[in-house]
Design an enzyme around this catalytic site. Sequence first.
Site, PDB file in Angstrom:
ATOM      1  N   ASP A  46       1.179  -1.036  -0.197  1.00  0.00           N
ATOM      2  CA  ASP A  46       0.405  -0.008  -0.352  1.00  0.00           C
ATOM      3  C   ASP A  46       1.193   1.327  -0.078  1.00  0.00           C
ATOM      4  O   ASP A  46       0.964   2.555  -0.638  1.00  0.00           O
ATOM      5  CB  ASP A  46      -0.986   0.314   1.349  1.00  0.00           C
ATOM      6  N   GLU A  71      -4.746   7.598  -0.030  1.00  0.00           N
ATOM      7  CA  GLU A  71      -5.934   7.374   1.142  1.00  0.00           C
ATOM      8  C   GLU A  71      -4.519   6.986   2.619  1.00  0.00           C
ATOM      9  O   GLU A  71      -5.099   6.236   3.053  1.00  0.00           O
ATOM     10  CB  GLU A  71      -5.995   5.194   0.863  1.00  0.00           C
ATOM     11  N   ASP A 134      -6.071   6.272  -5.209  1.00  0.00           N
ATOM     12  CA  ASP A 134      -6.080   4.022  -4.043  1.00  0.00           C
ATOM     13  C   ASP A 134      -5.050   3.427  -4.456  1.00  0.00           C
ATOM     14  O   ASP A 134      -5.126   3.059  -5.261  1.00  0.00           O
ATOM     15  CB  ASP A 134      -7.303   3.655  -4.015  1.00  0.00           C
ATOM     16  N   ILE A 136      -3.580   0.317  -2.925  1.00  0.00           N
ATOM     17  CA  ILE A 136      -4.223  -0.339  -3.667  1.00  0.00           C
ATOM     18  C   ILE A 136      -5.661  -0.853  -2.843  1.00  0.00           C
ATOM     19  O   ILE A 136      -5.940  -0.633  -2.067  1.00  0.00           O
ATOM     20  CB  ILE A 136      -3.835  -1.972  -2.902  1.00  0.00           C
ATOM     21  N   ASP A 137      -6.723  -0.640  -4.156  1.00  0.00           N
ATOM     22  CA  ASP A 137      -8.132  -0.351  -4.115  1.00  0.00           C
ATOM     23  C   ASP A 137      -8.525  -2.302  -4.347  1.00  0.00           C
ATOM     24  O   ASP A 137      -8.392  -3.332  -4.741  1.00  0.00           O
ATOM     25  CB  ASP A 137      -8.658   0.210  -5.006  1.00  0.00           C
ATOM     26  N   THR A 139      -8.389  -4.729  -0.742  1.00  0.00           N
ATOM     27  CA  THR A 139      -6.313  -5.398  -0.309  1.00  0.00           C
ATOM     28  C   THR A 139      -7.705  -7.042   0.631  1.00  0.00           C
ATOM     29  O   THR A 139      -6.183  -7.376  -0.093  1.00  0.00           O
ATOM     30  CB  THR A 139      -6.535  -4.415   1.384  1.00  0.00           C
ATOM     31  N   ASP A 286     -12.093   5.554  -4.584  1.00  0.00           N
ATOM     32  CA  ASP A 286     -12.883   4.333  -4.454  1.00  0.00           C
ATOM     33  C   ASP A 286     -13.426   3.873  -6.023  1.00  0.00           C
ATOM     34  O   ASP A 286     -14.627   2.998  -6.238  1.00  0.00           O
ATOM     35  CB  ASP A 286     -14.080   3.535  -3.532  1.00  0.00           C
TER      36      ASP A 286
END
Length: 349
Positions: A46, A71, A134, A136-137, A139, A286
Amino acid sequence: MAYDKELAAAKKAASLAARLCQKVQKALLESDVQSKSDKTPVTVADYGSQAIVSFVLERELSSETFSLVAEEDSGDLRKEGAQETLERITKLVNDTLASDGTYNVSPLSSEDVLVAIDSGKSEGGSRGRHWVLDPIDGTKGFVRGDQYAIALALLDEGKVALGVLACPNLPLSSIGSNSQHSSPDKVGCLFSAKVGAGTDMQSLGGSPPIKVHVSATENPEEASFFESFEAAHSMHDLSSSIAKKLGVKAPPVRIDSQAKYGALSRGDGAIYLRLPHEGYREKIWDHAAGYIVVTEAGGVVTDAAGNPLDFSQGKYLDLDTGIIVTNQKLMPSVLKAVRESLDEKASAL
């Protein structure tokens, strides 16, 4: 052309971040000792992804004032006991930049990496330009070895001007419920779109881009549904009541992350509903990249009342109950079914 330079930078940033994430996911899946409670691999990927995107965008677009709404921030990494994690992130970021070869820079220090991560502290809004990320959208999908996405978009005066979705595990062929996987070994898609120019898909490995378009189906019975894999993200019972009203025959395709927007933009399915539990507030990172990837591919994205999404209000989307994504022909009947199901649910309470 407007946004050409920015789109090229975004594609490069997301592709490099995907390379870093793939490396971490591979190591994660190969290590049997990984306990489910250990969040380190996700944390490393991330933060590493965010640092890479921030570094590449600032490097490629050095003449512009840089604002990133993202994020993560470096607070936890500056705490005592986080040194080892920070060193792993720094090494991964440097290895990834070195593997690309275009940036002739001396290795970044841990402090450089923290600063890159912290460039994501912008609040966004309706004035000026803001990148939205984002890192890592999805996780949970990432940890399972499943779908996740690096989602990057550019807001200009509160409107989404371009978006990129890097989906390292999404097959290049359709994942629709009625399609056969022709070559499941070919995975890794990069979707990119800018306002007024349509949506392209190419392999993360760098095949020539092809134009994609949402499903043209007008018959709800033939339309397949996407929904979130995690029940917490969407009320599956409500989705199935809506599907029933529409006469949808195919079972829902459940996958994590904004990979759903990418899959829908190329016609793998025709409807994506995100109807979260009450009290959940959607964040702009998101949806921003997925939103433009679908709309430029000919689709429509609204809230559950049929209103357009407003990305100009800071970090959150103020929505009526959820998000509907489909094509223009199906939208009226989907919207009607959603409203009816929501009303029935409310009166049953």
